[in-house]
Design a protein around this motif. Structure first.
Motif, mmCIF file in Angstrom:
data_model
loop_
_atom_site.group_PDB
_atom_site.id
_atom_site.type_symbol
_atom_site.label_atom_id
_atom_site.label_comp_id
_atom_site.label_asym_id
_atom_site.label_seq_id
_atom_site.Cartn_x
_atom_site.Cartn_y
_atom_site.Cartn_z
ATOM 1 N N ALA A 149 38.111 54.078 53.839
ATOM 2 C CA ALA A 149 37.747 52.661 53.910
ATOM 3 C C ALA A 149 38.901 51.900 54.531
ATOM 4 O O ALA A 149 40.062 52.309 54.410
ATOM 5 N N SER A 150 38.592 50.798 55.207
ATOM 6 C CA SER A 150 39.666 50.080 55.905
ATOM 7 C C SER A 150 40.433 49.148 54.980
ATOM 8 O O SER A 150 41.477 48.633 55.352
ATOM 9 N N SER A 151 39.895 48.895 53.796
ATOM 10 C CA SER A 151 40.646 48.086 52.828
ATOM 11 C C SER A 151 40.492 48.735 51.453
ATOM 12 O O SER A 151 39.443 49.297 51.141
ATOM 13 N N SER A 152 41.532 48.621 50.652
ATOM 14 C CA SER A 152 41.497 49.306 49.354
ATOM 15 C C SER A 152 40.771 48.459 48.317
ATOM 16 O O SER A 152 40.498 47.282 48.533
ATOM 17 N N GLY A 153 40.443 49.092 47.196
ATOM 18 C CA GLY A 153 39.765 48.377 46.116
ATOM 19 C C GLY A 153 38.358 48.891 45.914
ATOM 20 O O GLY A 153 38.024 50.004 46.340
ATOM 21 N N ASP A 154 37.540 48.088 45.283
ATOM 22 C CA ASP A 154 36.143 48.466 45.065
ATOM 23 C C ASP A 154 35.293 47.203 44.950
ATOM 24 O O ASP A 154 35.753 46.118 45.308
ATOM 25 N N GLU A 155 34.082 47.354 44.404
ATOM 26 C CA GLU A 155 33.168 46.209 44.376
ATOM 27 C C GLU A 155 33.607 45.098 43.420
ATOM 28 O O GLU A 155 33.002 44.030 43.396
ATOM 29 N N ALA A 196 36.035 43.351 43.896
ATOM 30 C CA ALA A 196 36.463 42.253 44.776
ATOM 31 C C ALA A 196 35.320 41.247 44.933
ATOM 32 O O ALA A 196 35.542 40.034 44.995
ATOM 33 N N ILE A 197 34.101 41.762 44.974
ATOM 34 C CA ILE A 197 32.931 40.883 45.100
ATOM 35 C C ILE A 197 32.767 40.060 43.816
ATOM 36 O O ILE A 197 32.549 38.846 43.860
ATOM 37 N N TYR A 236 29.217 48.539 59.460
ATOM 38 C CA TYR A 236 29.835 49.099 58.246
ATOM 39 C C TYR A 236 29.951 48.033 57.155
ATOM 40 O O TYR A 236 29.641 48.268 55.989
ATOM 41 N N ARG A 282 25.922 46.908 47.919
ATOM 42 C CA ARG A 282 26.512 46.286 46.735
ATOM 43 C C ARG A 282 25.767 45.028 46.279
ATOM 44 O O ARG A 282 25.996 44.555 45.164
ATOM 45 N N MET A 323 36.780 42.206 52.015
ATOM 46 C CA MET A 323 36.513 42.143 50.583
ATOM 47 C C MET A 323 35.203 42.856 50.201
ATOM 48 O O MET A 323 35.174 43.633 49.263
ATOM 49 N N ALA A 371 35.665 46.624 50.341
ATOM 50 C CA ALA A 371 36.867 47.178 49.703
ATOM 51 C C ALA A 371 36.562 48.574 49.146
ATOM 52 O O ALA A 371 35.676 48.737 48.300
ATOM 53 N N GLY A 372 37.266 49.564 49.660
ATOM 54 C CA GLY A 372 37.098 50.942 49.192
ATOM 55 C C GLY A 372 35.738 51.545 49.496
ATOM 56 O O GLY A 372 35.368 52.582 48.934
ATOM 57 N N TYR A 373 34.995 50.938 50.411
ATOM 58 C CA TYR A 373 33.625 51.412 50.630
ATOM 59 C C TYR A 373 33.559 52.602 51.587
ATOM 60 O O TYR A 373 34.061 52.548 52.705
#
Lengths: 242, 401
Positions: free
Chosen positions: A33-39, A41-42, B136, B144, B369, B372-374
């Protein structure tokens, strides 16, 4: 009875492209993934907006509170009439939409071979009862000095909830069974809505009103039982063929 | 046999008529029709929207042509309605968005490979990698928000991985302008490509601007807002590659020829017979429009349309998966950035673009955002997370037996 489900060339799944899907999956697996973290963040952003959000809108001020006398309104004084008016407005809107949902269902069944074996006269009865319920709530709202033409916040929310139901019922490609499922969703919510309203009327000390609402609930119970039964029969016939 | 623009005269304008029922036909099946049928529907709606937009612009600047423009435009309006209505209402807005990005990727990739002008081919590749990233981001959002798999729409034709990250796609306006082709020297296919991709991108920009407020979720609204901003840059890029010295009538001629070319491409490759008949009808109508435009060109400019148009149409746009090409370009060009009209390595990017996006991204980027991590997985990321559970269940099942 119409056939809800047919075998065919559904292309939405991965089995239709066994070679391509392997390539897709392999690439996705090795591409980070191009940015770290997970959902979460939403969720975080939603929370920020919730914290700063305004309300959908307000409940209009009843004319009684503006100076007009009303016996029913007197009973509401000292309580929270806006909550009750909101829910009355919600029921009114739902019943009025219910009439239109039944109109669409009647059209769908009428266009199906043999009316999809759904008794159309019963659907017409249900439709007319939804209309009577709408008129009942309209009169009640007027009797307490509120405006039955106003859209209350809960009515607005129910309108948004109902959008999907309307789409299903008016799509020419949906089957009678699809539409019955949409109606079942509506009737389940409607049924609970009446129970809630009866409880509120009783707590407000409005026994006459609660009695009228009980009659509406008895009719709604019949709607629910019938729609649920027709839907079940149709799905069983479609699945096991008996 | 290739279509000849001077010999195939199509349906005369005065016989081009519709009923309301013809304009609202049964939609394609989201589930059963081939994804490229949907790609063609979206692309051709974009062509028709551009035809209308151009015609209005031309009418506002040229009083003497207002009547013939209006006569053609109402037909374009009805064609646009008929085509856009082929998308079923069971597509959620995000599902339609996934399809829009598939159009942008697959059609731009096909055009990039067929473009004879190397600089313009580079322009298309540059834009394509950005749309590839948008797919993407939107796929992550669809997963989500609605719990749906974007591949239900893409049908395994298009990959779902990051491209040039949207967060770095925001540029100062001077870095969005490109060199234009020379109207006297450019190959006809170069002009058709430019019109096709510009039209498609502008449709996408308008769509995102219109649909963003239809979502309650501010996260989705922000996502559309950020990507719509890039689509505006793309429209700026693609309109700048068209020679501004073309006269109004020259542009009109090219617009009509381009619609013919695109409908011709659709007719050649459509797999749904009912939709193919619609493409054939529209092709016939557009050939009729081209006749009107050619007559206007002869009458007012005293020039031969053959100066501008080829007789035989070029090879149709290929509507098929461009996976291998897209992957190769992703591998080689993801780090390119724009500096003025040229493309440079990211280390050489101009300070204006960097400063511009530094401010925009100051409180974070919605595209970063939501994704993120997807990592895309068939059946949604929840299906991947459930793999462990399934393995456990399967192991338990075996043990029991």
């Amino acid at each position: 009875m119409d056939k809800t489900t047919v075998l065919g060339k559904n292309r939405s799944g991965i089995d239709i492209s066994p070679i391509d899907i392997k390539e897709m999956m392999a690439l996705a697996k090795v591409t980070p993934a191009s940015s770290s973290g997970d959902e979460q963040a939403i969720a975080q952003m939603r929370q920020e907006y919730i914290a700063g959000a305004d309300v959908l809108g307000s409940v209009p001020l009843p004319s009684t509170l503006k100076g007009m006398a009303s016996t029913a309104m007197e009973k509401l004084m000292g309580k929270s009439p806006e909550g009750f008016i909101d829910k009355l407005g919600c029921r009114l809107a739902f019943e009025r939409t219910g009439v239109r949902l039944y109109d669409a269902l009647i059209t769908k069944c009428s266009a199906a071979p043999m009316g999809a074996h759904i008794p159309l006269d019963r659907l017409h009865e249900f439709r007319n009862e939804e209309f009577q319920h709408f008129k009942l709530v309209e009169n009640v709202i007027r009797s307490i000095g509120a405006d039955p033409t106003a859209q209350t916040p809960s009515a607005d929310v129910d309108g948004v909830i109902s959008l999907g139901l309307i789409q299903v019922l008016t799509d020419p490609r949906t089957s009678v069974a699809h539409c019955l499922e949409a109606m079942l969703t509506a009737e389940l919510a409607d049924n609970d809505g009446w129970r809630m309203l009866i409880m509120l009327a009783e707590k407000m000390g409005m026994e006459d009103m609660a009695r009228d609402f009980q009659q509406a609930l008895r009719e709604e119970d019949e709607h629910l039982v019938s729609i649920r039964q027709w839907f079940k029969e149709m799905v069983i016939k479609d699945t096991v063929g008996t | 046999m290739a279509l000849n623009l001077f010999e195939d005269k199509g349906c005369p304008l005065d016989r081009q008529r519709f009923t309301w029922k013809e304009l609202v036909q049964p939609p394609i099946s989201k589930l059963d029709d081939d994804a490229f049928t949907r790609v063609r529907v979206i692309l051709m709606n974009g062509m028709e929207m551009e035809a209308i937009r151009f015609s209005h612009g031309c009418a506002r600047m040229n009083r003497k042509w207002q009547l013939p423009l209006a006569q053609l435009r109402i037909v374009e309006q009805h064609q646009a309605t008929m085509i856009n209505g082929l998308l079923g209402a069971d597509h959620s807005i995000l599902e339609t968005t996934i399809a829009y990005e598939q159009v942008a990727i697959e059609v731009t990739a096909a055009v990039a490979q067929n473009e004879p002008d190397e600089y313009l081919a580079q322009v298309y590749r540059f834009g394509m990698l950005e749309d590839f990233d948008h797919l993407y981001r939107y796929s992550a959002m669809l997963d989500r928000l609605e719990g749906k798999d974007a591949n239900n729409i893409l049908q395994c034709y298009t990959d779902i991985v990051p491209g040039r990250p949207t967060i770095v796609e925001h540029r100062a306006p001077q870095d969005n302008l490109r060199e234009h082709y020379d109207r006297l020297r450019a190959a006809p296919i170069t002009k058709l490509h430019a019109l096709t991709i510009m039209s498609s991108e502008q449709q996408t920009q308008n769509f995102y601007l219109n649909v963003a407020p239809l979502y309650a979720d501010p996260v989705v609204r922000q996502l559309y807002t950020e990507i719509a901003s890039i689509e505006e840059q793309h429209v700026t890029q693609y309109e700048s590659i068209i020679d501004p010295k073309e006269t109004w009538l020259e542009k009109w001629l090219l617009h009509e020829a381009n619609e013919v070319y695109n409908y011709y491409s659709c007719v050649q490759q459509e797999t749904n017979p009912r939709i193919k008949a619609i493409w054939e009808r529209c092709l016939d109508y557009e050939l009729g429009h081209l006749q009107v435009a050619m007559n206007m060109f002869k009458q007012y400019e005293r020039r031969d349309p053959a100066e501008i148009l080829p007789g035989d149409l070029p090879e149709p746009i290929k509507f098929e998966s461009q996976r291998e090409f897209v992957r190769r370009i992703l591998n080689q060009e993801v780090d390119l950035r724009a500096l003025g009209t040229q493309f440079v390595n990211k280390s050489q990017e101009g300070v204006e673009s960097q400063q511009y996006r530094q401010h925009l991204n100051a409180s974070g980027s919605p595209t970063d955002m939501v994704a993120a991590g997807y990592e895309w997985f068939a059946g949604t990321e929840l299906a991947r997370d459930g793999e462990i559970t399934r393995e456990k269940y399967t192991r338990g099942h075996k043990i029991t037996h």
